[in-house]
Write a protein that holds these residues in place. Structure first.
Motif, PDB file in Angstrom:
ATOM      1  N   LEU A   1       0.849  -1.186   0.000  1.00  0.00           N
ATOM      2  CA  LEU A   1       0.000   0.000   0.000  1.00  0.00           C
ATOM      3  C   LEU A   1       0.888   1.241   0.000  1.00  0.00           C
ATOM      4  O   LEU A   1       1.736   1.408   0.876  1.00  0.00           O
ATOM      5  CB  LEU A   1      -0.915   0.004   1.225  1.00  0.00           C
ATOM      6  N   ILE A   2       0.706   2.085  -1.003  1.00  0.00           N
ATOM      7  CA  ILE A   2       1.419   3.367  -1.077  1.00  0.00           C
ATOM      8  C   ILE A   2       0.384   4.446  -0.764  1.00  0.00           C
ATOM      9  O   ILE A   2      -0.685   4.467  -1.370  1.00  0.00           O
ATOM     10  CB  ILE A   2       2.031   3.596  -2.474  1.00  0.00           C
ATOM     11  N   ALA A   3       0.694   5.344   0.168  1.00  0.00           N
ATOM     12  CA  ALA A   3      -0.351   6.271   0.627  1.00  0.00           C
ATOM     13  C   ALA A   3       0.228   7.587   1.121  1.00  0.00           C
ATOM     14  O   ALA A   3       1.389   7.664   1.532  1.00  0.00           O
ATOM     15  CB  ALA A   3      -1.147   5.622   1.762  1.00  0.00           C
ATOM     16  N   THR A   4      -0.604   8.628   1.062  1.00  0.00           N
ATOM     17  CA  THR A   4      -0.297   9.858   1.794  1.00  0.00           C
ATOM     18  C   THR A   4      -0.825   9.668   3.220  1.00  0.00           C
ATOM     19  O   THR A   4      -1.810   8.946   3.424  1.00  0.00           O
ATOM     20  CB  THR A   4      -0.965  11.080   1.131  1.00  0.00           C
ATOM     21  N   PRO A   5      -0.183  10.265   4.227  1.00  0.00           N
ATOM     22  CA  PRO A   5      -0.572   9.993   5.621  1.00  0.00           C
ATOM     23  C   PRO A   5      -2.036  10.284   5.937  1.00  0.00           C
ATOM     24  O   PRO A   5      -2.693   9.500   6.639  1.00  0.00           O
ATOM     25  CB  PRO A   5       0.359  10.911   6.433  1.00  0.00           C
ATOM     26  N   GLY A   6      -2.570  11.406   5.408  1.00  0.00           N
ATOM     27  CA  GLY A   6      -3.953  11.780   5.717  1.00  0.00           C
ATOM     28  C   GLY A   6      -4.957  10.759   5.231  1.00  0.00           C
ATOM     29  O   GLY A   6      -5.838  10.317   5.986  1.00  0.00           O
TER      30      GLY A   6
END
Length: 448
Positions: free
Chosen positions: A126-131
């Motif tokens: 999973l690649i994600a921005t923190p928010g």
């Protein structure tokens, strides 16, 4: 001599994907990082942008995950911006082509419904921005119990963007038994703090001095008095179509970016220019970056939201229309050119108020940026009253920041006038005293 990928302990599926992508030898950051990550160690990597650090953590993670398993993510890669998250996702897909590993990228700006559906089908990476990651975790759509790898990419940018609280929340909800990898181009106090909270006895690797621009990027600085003259200089430089084949123009604000975009559109046509900033919809931003990557667009105008998310191998020039206030962003901006060891040019325009940040940038990168004379063909516009006032105000604020006792240009002028007035009064009083003394002496002589 660079180490061939064949010498690393990577399986044939990954090696075939690397070969298909056209890579044969590892970059310094890859050579130093892949071994320790494969052996299960925590790692703190300091590397300038454009050196291949994404592959430095993606390749060994793919090797250790090997194949699809279960429904919950086993590797979590956190990125500060949507653009960088998409770039990492592309690399993951590229190098996992011959495996059945499932990856997904999630970020804000788009409705979460489709992302939730994709997560429910099962993912490994999973690649994600923190928010967005925390949003979907709190709604129960992400299960973190299986996470074995946690990566923080561009940690310095995360700290600049105020994500330190979000990172601590993530650390509370992922398993304690995991491998941690942290990458950053610069080493600020907040990066060191998060590294201390996040890493356990890490291997520290550094491929260059901190905050050092790539050696293959030629830097040039022009001192330009105002906005209109900056536009004139930009137009003059772009006359050389062959040299300025594909460029990114960076601006401090969305308003300036839009103004430059409108100017460029009028001069070079709507098909040749795109603009990306926080007010642009996510699909618009993705389409603009893709058009730029594919070579359909010559000029991309951007704010710093995109300075770390554009991975295009043949950007000929980066132009800093404005000098960045967050000085570390200078390194990341100019790192958009000269990627993968290609040659690149970075040109910066600075007005009187921006000289302050140039000095700080030069201190950060430990080198002077060569100053060039404005070419003769560039028309020097007179600085408008409002802009002149704004520049003077900024210079005052900078002086106040460095000297708390500084009272501002107005006070300096007032004080200078007051001192001058006092001096005149003193001189006048002294002259009067001398005249009175002279007259008194004359009277005394007469009495004699």
């Amino acid at each position: 001599m660079a180490k061939p990928f064949e010498e690393f302990k990577l399986n044939r599926q990954i090696l075939n994907a690397i070969a298909d992508a056209g890579f044969t030898e590892a970059t310094p950051i890859q050579e130093k990082a892949i071994g320790p990550v494969l052996s299960g160690q925590d790692l703190f990597g300091i590397a300038e942008t454009g050196t291949g650090k994404t592959a430095a953590f993606v390749l060994p993670i793919l090797m250790q995950l090997k194949y699809a398993q279960g429904n919950n993510p086993r590797a979590l890669i956190l990125s500060p911006t949507r653009e960088l998250a998409m770039q990492i996702a592309e690399q993951v897909k590229l190098f996992s082509t011959y495996t059945d590993l499932r990856s997904l990228v999630i970020f804000g700006g788009l409705g979460p419904k489709t992302q939730k559906e994709q997560i429910s089908k099962g993912i490994d990476i999973l690649i994600a921005t923190p928010g967005r990651f925390l949003d979907l975790y709190l709604t129960g759509d992400i299960n973190t119990q299986s996470i074995k790898f946690l990566v923080l990419d561009e940690a310095d940018k995360m700290m600049d963007m105020g994500f330190i609280g979000s990172i601590h929340r993530v650390l509370e909800i992922v398993p304690r038994k995991r491998q941690n990898l942290l990458f950053s181009a610069t080493m600020g106090a907040l990066v060191q703090k998060i590294a201390g909270d996040f890493l356990k006895n890490p291997v520290v690797i550094e491929t260059s001095e901190q905050a050092t621009p790539a050696a293959n990027v030629t830097q040039t600085l022009y001192y330009v008095p105002n906005f209109k003259t900056k536009l004139n200089l930009l137009q003059h430089l772009l006359k050389d179509d062959e040299a300025f084949s594909r460029l990114i123009i960076f601006c401090k604000t969305k308003n300036v970016a839009d103004n430059i975009f409108n100017f460029m559109q009028r001069k070079y046509g709507a098909k040749n220019v795109r603009v990306i900033h926080a007010n642009k919809g996510q699909n618009t931003r993705i389409n603009s970056i893709n058009s730029f990557k594919e070579g359909n667009v010559r000029v991309l105008v951007a704010t710093d939201v995109a300075s770390r998310g554009i991975d295009v191998s043949d950007v000929s020039h980066v132009i800093n229309f404005d000098v960045p206030i967050i000085i570390e962003d200078y390194v990341h901006r100019i790192g958009r050119t000269g990627r993968a060891f290609a040659k690149g040019d970075a040109i910066t325009f600075a007005n009187e108020a921006e000289k302050y940040y140039i000095r700080k940038i030069e201190k950060l990168i430990r080198q002077f940026i060569p100053v060039a004379e404005i070419p003769e063909g560039v028309f020097m516009e007179e600085t408008a009253y409002e802009e002149r006032q704004q520049i003077a105000k900024e210079v005052d604020l900078q002086k106040r920041k460095d000297d708390p006792d500084f009272q501002g240009a107005f006070h300096e002028k007032k004080n200078a006038a007051t001192i001058e007035k006092r001096e005149r009064e003193k001189a006048k009083a002294k002259a009067g005293k001398e005249i009175r003394s002279f007259k008194k002496g004359k009277r005394f002589d007469k009495k004699k």
